[in-house]
Write a protein that holds these residues in place. Structure first.
Motif, PDB file in Angstrom:
ATOM      1  N   THR A   1       0.828  -1.216   0.000  1.00  0.00           N
ATOM      2  CA  THR A   1       0.000   0.000   0.000  1.00  0.00           C
ATOM      3  C   THR A   1       0.864   1.270   0.000  1.00  0.00           C
ATOM      4  O   THR A   1       0.340   2.375  -0.064  1.00  0.00           O
ATOM      5  N   THR A   2       2.181   1.110   0.102  1.00  0.00           N
ATOM      6  CA  THR A   2       3.035   2.308   0.205  1.00  0.00           C
ATOM      7  C   THR A   2       3.281   2.941  -1.166  1.00  0.00           C
ATOM      8  O   THR A   2       3.157   2.281  -2.197  1.00  0.00           O
ATOM      9  N   GLU A   3       3.668   4.220  -1.115  1.00  0.00           N
ATOM     10  CA  GLU A   3       3.991   4.948  -2.355  1.00  0.00           C
ATOM     11  C   GLU A   3       5.171   4.286  -3.053  1.00  0.00           C
ATOM     12  O   GLU A   3       5.208   4.163  -4.272  1.00  0.00           O
ATOM     13  N   GLY A   4       6.141   3.859  -2.238  1.00  0.00           N
ATOM     14  CA  GLY A   4       7.357   3.233  -2.780  1.00  0.00           C
ATOM     15  C   GLY A   4       7.024   2.028  -3.647  1.00  0.00           C
ATOM     16  O   GLY A   4       7.560   1.856  -4.740  1.00  0.00           O
ATOM     17  N   TRP A   5       6.115   1.204  -3.178  1.00  0.00           N
ATOM     18  CA  TRP A   5       5.746  -0.005  -3.931  1.00  0.00           C
ATOM     19  C   TRP A   5       5.042   0.371  -5.237  1.00  0.00           C
ATOM     20  O   TRP A   5       5.302  -0.202  -6.289  1.00  0.00           O
ATOM     21  N   LYS A   6       4.141   1.374  -5.144  1.00  0.00           N
ATOM     22  CA  LYS A   6       3.413   1.788  -6.353  1.00  0.00           C
ATOM     23  C   LYS A   6       4.391   2.332  -7.396  1.00  0.00           C
ATOM     24  O   LYS A   6       4.279   2.045  -8.589  1.00  0.00           O
ATOM     25  N   PHE A   7       5.369   3.102  -6.917  1.00  0.00           N
ATOM     26  CA  PHE A   7       6.379   3.660  -7.830  1.00  0.00           C
ATOM     27  C   PHE A   7       7.164   2.515  -8.492  1.00  0.00           C
ATOM     28  O   PHE A   7       7.394   2.508  -9.699  1.00  0.00           O
ATOM     29  N   LEU A   8       7.537   1.546  -7.681  1.00  0.00           N
ATOM     30  CA  LEU A   8       8.302   0.398  -8.205  1.00  0.00           C
ATOM     31  C   LEU A   8       7.497  -0.357  -9.260  1.00  0.00           C
ATOM     32  O   LEU A   8       8.018  -0.714 -10.322  1.00  0.00           O
ATOM     33  N   GLN A   9       6.211  -0.558  -8.987  1.00  0.00           N
ATOM     34  CA  GLN A   9       5.356  -1.266  -9.955  1.00  0.00           C
ATOM     35  C   GLN A   9       5.320  -0.527 -11.299  1.00  0.00           C
ATOM     36  O   GLN A   9       5.348  -1.160 -12.350  1.00  0.00           O
ATOM     37  N   ASP A  10       5.278   0.811 -11.225  1.00  0.00           N
ATOM     38  CA  ASP A  10       5.204   1.597 -12.462  1.00  0.00           C
ATOM     39  C   ASP A  10       6.531   1.661 -13.202  1.00  0.00           C
ATOM     40  O   ASP A  10       6.566   1.813 -14.415  1.00  0.00           O
ATOM     41  N   HIS A  11       7.642   1.596 -12.457  1.00  0.00           N
ATOM     42  CA  HIS A  11       8.929   1.858 -13.098  1.00  0.00           C
ATOM     43  C   HIS A  11       9.871   0.671 -13.221  1.00  0.00           C
ATOM     44  O   HIS A  11      10.827   0.714 -13.983  1.00  0.00           O
ATOM     45  N   ASP A  12       9.671  -0.372 -12.422  1.00  0.00           N
ATOM     46  CA  ASP A  12      10.618  -1.498 -12.509  1.00  0.00           C
ATOM     47  C   ASP A  12       9.880  -2.832 -12.344  1.00  0.00           C
ATOM     48  O   ASP A  12       9.999  -3.500 -11.308  1.00  0.00           O
ATOM     49  N   PRO A  13       9.075  -3.222 -13.366  1.00  0.00           N
ATOM     50  CA  PRO A  13       8.296  -4.472 -13.224  1.00  0.00           C
ATOM     51  C   PRO A  13       9.175  -5.711 -13.039  1.00  0.00           C
ATOM     52  O   PRO A  13       8.743  -6.674 -12.415  1.00  0.00           O
ATOM     53  N   TRP A  14      10.426  -5.671 -13.535  1.00  0.00           N
ATOM     54  CA  TRP A  14      11.298  -6.847 -13.364  1.00  0.00           C
ATOM     55  C   TRP A  14      11.674  -7.039 -11.905  1.00  0.00           C
ATOM     56  O   TRP A  14      11.701  -8.160 -11.397  1.00  0.00           O
ATOM     57  N   LEU A  15      11.939  -5.916 -11.243  1.00  0.00           N
ATOM     58  CA  LEU A  15      12.278  -6.005  -9.818  1.00  0.00           C
ATOM     59  C   LEU A  15      11.039  -6.450  -9.036  1.00  0.00           C
ATOM     60  O   LEU A  15      11.141  -7.253  -8.099  1.00  0.00           O
ATOM     61  N   GLU A  16       9.884  -5.951  -9.463  1.00  0.00           N
ATOM     62  CA  GLU A  16       8.636  -6.371  -8.808  1.00  0.00           C
ATOM     63  C   GLU A  16       8.498  -7.895  -8.916  1.00  0.00           C
ATOM     64  O   GLU A  16       8.180  -8.581  -7.938  1.00  0.00           O
ATOM     65  N   LEU A  17       8.797  -8.412 -10.109  1.00  0.00           N
ATOM     66  CA  LEU A  17       8.703  -9.857 -10.324  1.00  0.00           C
ATOM     67  C   LEU A  17       9.683 -10.621  -9.428  1.00  0.00           C
ATOM     68  O   LEU A  17       9.334 -11.632  -8.807  1.00  0.00           O
ATOM     69  N   ASP A  18      10.923 -10.094  -9.336  1.00  0.00           N
ATOM     70  CA  ASP A  18      11.933 -10.720  -8.454  1.00  0.00           C
ATOM     71  C   ASP A  18      11.412 -10.810  -7.025  1.00  0.00           C
ATOM     72  O   ASP A  18      11.542 -11.833  -6.358  1.00  0.00           O
ATOM     73  N   ILE A  19      10.818  -9.696  -6.568  1.00  0.00           N
ATOM     74  CA  ILE A  19      10.333  -9.652  -5.180  1.00  0.00           C
ATOM     75  C   ILE A  19       9.197 -10.652  -4.990  1.00  0.00           C
ATOM     76  O   ILE A  19       9.178 -11.411  -4.013  1.00  0.00           O
ATOM     77  N   LEU A  20       8.257 -10.678  -5.943  1.00  0.00           N
ATOM     78  CA  LEU A  20       7.124 -11.603  -5.811  1.00  0.00           C
ATOM     79  C   LEU A  20       7.594 -13.057  -5.831  1.00  0.00           C
ATOM     80  O   LEU A  20       7.086 -13.900  -5.085  1.00  0.00           O
ATOM     81  N   GLN A  21       8.622 -13.326  -6.653  1.00  0.00           N
ATOM     82  CA  GLN A  21       9.156 -14.693  -6.683  1.00  0.00           C
ATOM     83  C   GLN A  21       9.797 -15.060  -5.344  1.00  0.00           C
ATOM     84  O   GLN A  21       9.638 -16.164  -4.843  1.00  0.00           O
ATOM     85  N   PHE A  22      10.516 -14.088  -4.780  1.00  0.00           N
ATOM     86  CA  PHE A  22      11.160 -14.329  -3.483  1.00  0.00           C
ATOM     87  C   PHE A  22      10.104 -14.657  -2.421  1.00  0.00           C
ATOM     88  O   PHE A  22      10.247 -15.606  -1.660  1.00  0.00           O
ATOM     89  N   ILE A  23       8.999 -13.867  -2.422  1.00  0.00           N
ATOM     90  CA  ILE A  23       7.922 -14.093  -1.447  1.00  0.00           C
ATOM     91  C   ILE A  23       7.346 -15.499  -1.633  1.00  0.00           C
ATOM     92  O   ILE A  23       7.107 -16.227  -0.674  1.00  0.00           O
ATOM     93  N   ASP A  24       7.172 -15.862  -2.899  1.00  0.00           N
ATOM     94  CA  ASP A  24       6.619 -17.169  -3.213  1.00  0.00           C
ATOM     95  C   ASP A  24       7.525 -18.299  -2.694  1.00  0.00           C
ATOM     96  O   ASP A  24       7.052 -19.261  -2.089  1.00  0.00           O
ATOM     97  N   GLU A  25       8.842 -18.131  -2.916  1.00  0.00           N
ATOM     98  CA  GLU A  25       9.792 -19.158  -2.439  1.00  0.00           C
ATOM     99  C   GLU A  25       9.763 -19.275  -0.924  1.00  0.00           C
ATOM    100  O   GLU A  25       9.784 -20.374  -0.379  1.00  0.00           O
TER     101      GLU A  25
END
Ligand code: ZN
Ligand code: ZN
Ligand code: ZN
Length: 334
Positions: free
Chosen positions: A139-163
């Motif tokens: 819900t933070t601004e930082g996360w929203k900014f990341l989603q808009d500007h670095d989808p690859w990093l977002e994917l890395d993070i989601l994969q890490f959470i999944d693991e």
């Protein structure tokens, strides 16, 4: 930044150059580049960082120290500068301090910076914090900014959470299995003890009738087994009639037989018969059965090795104080 810094008015440019070289190889390269005029000042522009952060950086180059206040205010800028100008001591300090100052609000920003600056420890720390508090972080601004500007990093993070989630699930499953094998191993001990010495009112047929024995130390398990024994002796439906309790008893007796080293002198019912039957019939599920036996045998060893003595005693105490389920050993899902 100038090599004729007012902070050290008495130092010659040559002395300063070797000083910078000792703290930052990048600055050494910049300073050593040939100049147009011998007398000209060497100016190194540092852009995109607040003036005071640059000041704190230069101070660190001279004094190898940085105030708490500067670290608090300019930690992320100092990390970037220490990375760009290859100042490992400062980078180490920033990584550590930023790691201690992580919050839900700043974690995504720090994570991005840590990735850009190859600060692996800090990056991992950020990832773990994001994973543990993802519901709030997203819900933070930082996360929203990341989603808009670095989808690859977002994917890395989601994969890490999944693991992390699947690792937790695997660990939970393993713990549950170990608990079950340990219960089975205890049931095997109780089975032998009931058939050999008897416990409270259940015991071998040739033992003095009506002789009341004291409950044993594993009575919560033992009592369940005794009830199962009593049922097994009197049930009219039996295993073939589809009685689940009889089937459970049957499987426990078979498990005992698979683990028993002395079937000839053993007092557990059907031990020898099961042994012979298993030798004659090379069953298809033999490998699975052997694996179960191995796990039950090793569960006890693992638990006694991995728990310190005091914890073991506490656990035993807890087990003893737990009342057994009404229908005996319901938790054995064989
Ligand atoms: Zn007992
Ligand atoms: Zn039955
Ligand atoms: Zn036996």
């Amino acid at each position: 930044m100038s090599t004729s810094s007012p902070a050290t008015p008495s130092a010659s440019p040559r002395t300063l150059a070797s000083w910078y070289a000792s703290v930052s190889p990048v600055l050494e390269n910049v300073i050593d580049r040939p100049r147009k005029h011998r007398s000209s000042e060497r100016v190194i522009p540092i852009l995109g960082v607040p003036y005071d952060a640059v000041l704190a950086f230069v101070r660190f180059l001279y004094s190898s120290s940085c105030t708490e206040e500067n670290m608090e205010k300019y930690g992320i800028h100092l990390l970037a500068l220490s990375h760009v100008y290859l100042v490992p001591q400062l980078k180490h300090r920033c990584t550590k301090e930023l790691g201690q100052r992580l919050t839900i609000e700043n974690v995504v920003d720090v994570l991005q910076l840590a990735k850009m600056c190859d600060a692996a420890d800090l990056y991992l720390k950020c990832l773990k914090l994001v994973a543990n508090h993802f519901k709030v972080v997203e819900t933070t601004e930082g996360w929203k900014f990341l989603q808009d500007h670095d989808p690859w990093l977002e994917l890395d993070i989601l994969q890490f959470i999944d693991e992390i989630e699947s690792r937790k699930k695997r660990a939970r499953k393993h713990r549950e299995e170990q608990r079950l094998y340990l219960q089975l191993s205890e049931a095997m001990e109780c089975l032998e003890h009931i058939c050999k010495e008897g416990c409270t009112s259940v015991g071998p047929y040739d033992m003095e009738p009506g002789h009341k024995r004291r409950p044993c130390s594993k009575f919560s398990t033992c009592q369940g087994l005794q009830m199962l024994f009593q049922h097994f002796a009197t049930c009219k439906r039996r295993v073939n009639g589809g009685c689940l309790r009889c089937k459970r008893m049957w499987q426990l007796l078979k498990l005992h037989s698979s683990m028993c080293d002395e079937p000839d002198s053993c007092r557990v019912p059907l031990c020898r018969q099961f042994k012979l039957k298993m030798q004659q019939e090379k069953k298809r599920d033999e490998a699975r059965w052997k694996l179960l036996v191995k796990k039950v045998v090793s569960a006890k060893t693992i638990s006694s090795l991995s728990l310190p003595k005091r914890k073991r005693e506490e656990e035993l105490g807890e087990a003893r104080s737990t009342t057994p389920p009404p229908n005996g050993i319901r938790s054995f899902r064989l």
